[in-house]
Design an enzyme around this catalytic site. Structure first.
Site, PDB file in Angstrom:
ATOM      1  N   ARG A   1       0.970  -1.110  -0.168  1.00 47.46           N
ATOM      2  CA  ARG A   1      -0.113   0.093  -0.134  1.00 47.46           C
ATOM      3  C   ARG A   1       0.882   1.208   0.044  1.00 47.46           C
ATOM      4  NH1 ARG A   1      -4.886  -1.446   3.948  1.00 47.46           N
ATOM      5  NH2 ARG A   1      -5.712   0.427   3.266  1.00 47.46           N
TER       6      ARG A   1
ATOM      7  N   ASP B   1     -15.111   1.566   1.501  1.00 47.46           N
ATOM      8  CA  ASP B   1     -15.179   0.309   2.559  1.00 47.46           C
ATOM      9  C   ASP B   1     -16.424  -0.202   2.262  1.00 47.46           C
ATOM     10  OD1 ASP B   1     -12.663   0.648   3.125  1.00 47.46           O
ATOM     11  OD2 ASP B   1     -13.158   1.573   5.232  1.00 47.46           O
TER      12      ASP B   1
ATOM     13  N   ARG C   1     -13.957  -7.405   4.715  1.00 45.88           N
ATOM     14  CA  ARG C   1     -15.211  -6.928   3.989  1.00 45.88           C
ATOM     15  C   ARG C   1     -15.467  -7.875   3.105  1.00 45.88           C
ATOM     16  NH1 ARG C   1     -15.781  -2.425   6.993  1.00 45.88           N
ATOM     17  NH2 ARG C   1     -14.192  -1.260   7.593  1.00 45.88           N
TER      18      ARG C   1
END
Length: 426
Positions: free
Chosen positions: A132, A304, A378
């Site tokens: 990231r 998200d 998620r």
């Protein structure tokens, strides 16, 4: 890793929404930097939150866990301490370790915060965290002559040293808002004034609003100008201890709110209807799905909740296009690809168009297949909710990843009527 077989069943019952992970990160850091003893209430000890707790302990905060509360004896950081740390760092070989696990918030918040303290700080982590981007910090450290050494290019292993100087810092608005928050957590404690200028429209503005709201609770003042594009930061500030309660998390509530839209019967408690959380946008999305047949939704402000919103769209008649989703590719997984691939495997009509998800609603999902969480919390939880609308059981691989944000998700899922069989432990 755990693989779960889930048989379709309607969910019913009461859900206490877990506390906001975003607010908890911010409150813990503020309390740890403040002068005096703070209490941060309503904490869920997910892997990400534990990473931030341990990170602040490494800087010297005393943090005691009492049930779901934290008692935090703060460090009392201010410009004087920062200056002393800078002088001391010239003659110390101290290397503190901050293990971020897979928490992007912990990493991006604490890299600049570490410059307030003496010695070197080594940041490590797991999963995709090392991939990231940290480019804005690397560029800033190089500009100011601070040490910034990447020890491993395959996984996160970063060594930094030095003290940031007051400055005018320019950042693009399409980078993660976590960089802005990290700098806002650091610049007020320097011995001069600073500015952050956002050079393009700011994405994920809701997260900056959360940062400023928590700062206000702890007595820190940041001026915002130019419609949220410029932040004026006075130096020589300090944080004051506070008694702070973390409100319910809309990013987690999104799974249950979407489940209701798909025909489940859940009553949610713990949400703040006046919340500044950007993920409160799930309410807007579900309303659009219920009232419009052709929807175009800009997902740049709330990445998200896109996986669960995509599930809701996949089972709603009509056409939905979620746009500006490029940042989903650099989450715990390539969330754009993961959402498309797993929902398509279940029978959804969904495809990727550049940085968009294009969905035509179907009446049901077929199930009868094995799907994968991509080791992304998620995606795993989205697939759990999807199982309630499948014709046949599904198997979800690598379900332990929910520990990152919602450690007891599967237990809650079962208490609401979810039918789970543990198929494999490896």
């Amino acid at each position: 890793m755990t693989h779960l077989e889930i048989r379709p069943n309607r969910l019913e019952g009461n859900v206490t929404v877990p506390p906001s992970k975003s607010l908890a990160h911010r409150a813990i850091i503020c309390a740890a930097l403040a002068q005096g003893e703070s209490t941060v209430r309503n904490i869920q000890f997910s892997d990400d939150i534990r990473a931030t707790i341990d990170g602040m302990r490494s800087f010297g905060a005393e943090i005691t866990e009492k049930k779901d509360n934290l008692i935090i004896q703060g460090i009392g950081i201010n410009a004087e301490k920062s200056r002393k740390s800078s002088m001391q760092s010239e003659r110390t070989e101290t290397v503190r370790l901050v293990d971020c696990n897979e928490s992007g918030s912990t990493l991006r918040f604490l890299v600049p915060v570490a410059t307030l303290f003496d010695g070197r700080t080594r940041f490590t982590g797991r999963g995709k965290l090392g991939k990231r981007p940290l480019t804005p910090y690397e560029e800033l450290f190089n500009q100011q002559g601070l040490d910034y050494e990447v020890l491993d290019t395959e996984k996160l292993d970063l060594l930094i040293k030095g003290t940031l100087s007051p400055d005018t810092i320019k950042l693009r608005g399409d980078i993660s808002s976590q960089f802005i928050t990290g700098l806002l957590m650091t610049l007020p404690f320097l011995d001069g004034d600073s500015q952050i200028k956002v050079t393009t429209p700011l994405e994920s503005k809701g997260y900056i609003d959360l940062t400023l709201a928590v700062f206000e609770e702890f007595g820190l003042n940041i001026q915002v100008e130019d419609n949220g594009q410029t932040f004026i930061i006075s130096g020589q500030q300090s944080l004051q201890a506070a008694d702070y309660t973390v409100e319910g998390d809309y990013s987690q509530a999104a799974f249950f709110l979407s489940a209701n839209q798909l025909g489940n019967d859940l009553e949610l408690s713990g949400l703040n209807e006046q919340s500044l959380q950007g993920d409160k946008a799930i309410l807007m999305i579900l309303d659009k799905l219920a009232t419009e047949s052709d929807r175009t939704i800009d997902g740049s402000q709330f990445p998200d909740i896109i996986p669960i919103a995509a599930l809701a769209a996949a089972l709603t008649k009509g056409h939905t296009r979620f746009e500006n989703l490029e940042r989903l590719r650099i989450k715990e997984s390539d969330r754009l690809l993961a959402t498309q691939a797993e929902l398509e495997a279940l029978g959804a009509d969904i495809h990727i168009d550049g940085d968009a998800l294009v969905i035509n609603g179907v009446d049901y999902l077929k199930g009868g297949v094995t799907v994968w969480s991509h080791k992304d919390h998620r995606i795993a939880m989205m697939l759990g909710i999807a199982s309630t609308k499948c014709d046949e059981p599904i198997i979800i691989q690598d379900t332990d990843c929910v520990a990152k944000s919602y450690p007891n998700f599967w237990e809650v899922f079962q208490t609401l009527g979810g039918h789970i069989n543990e198929r494999h432990l490896g």
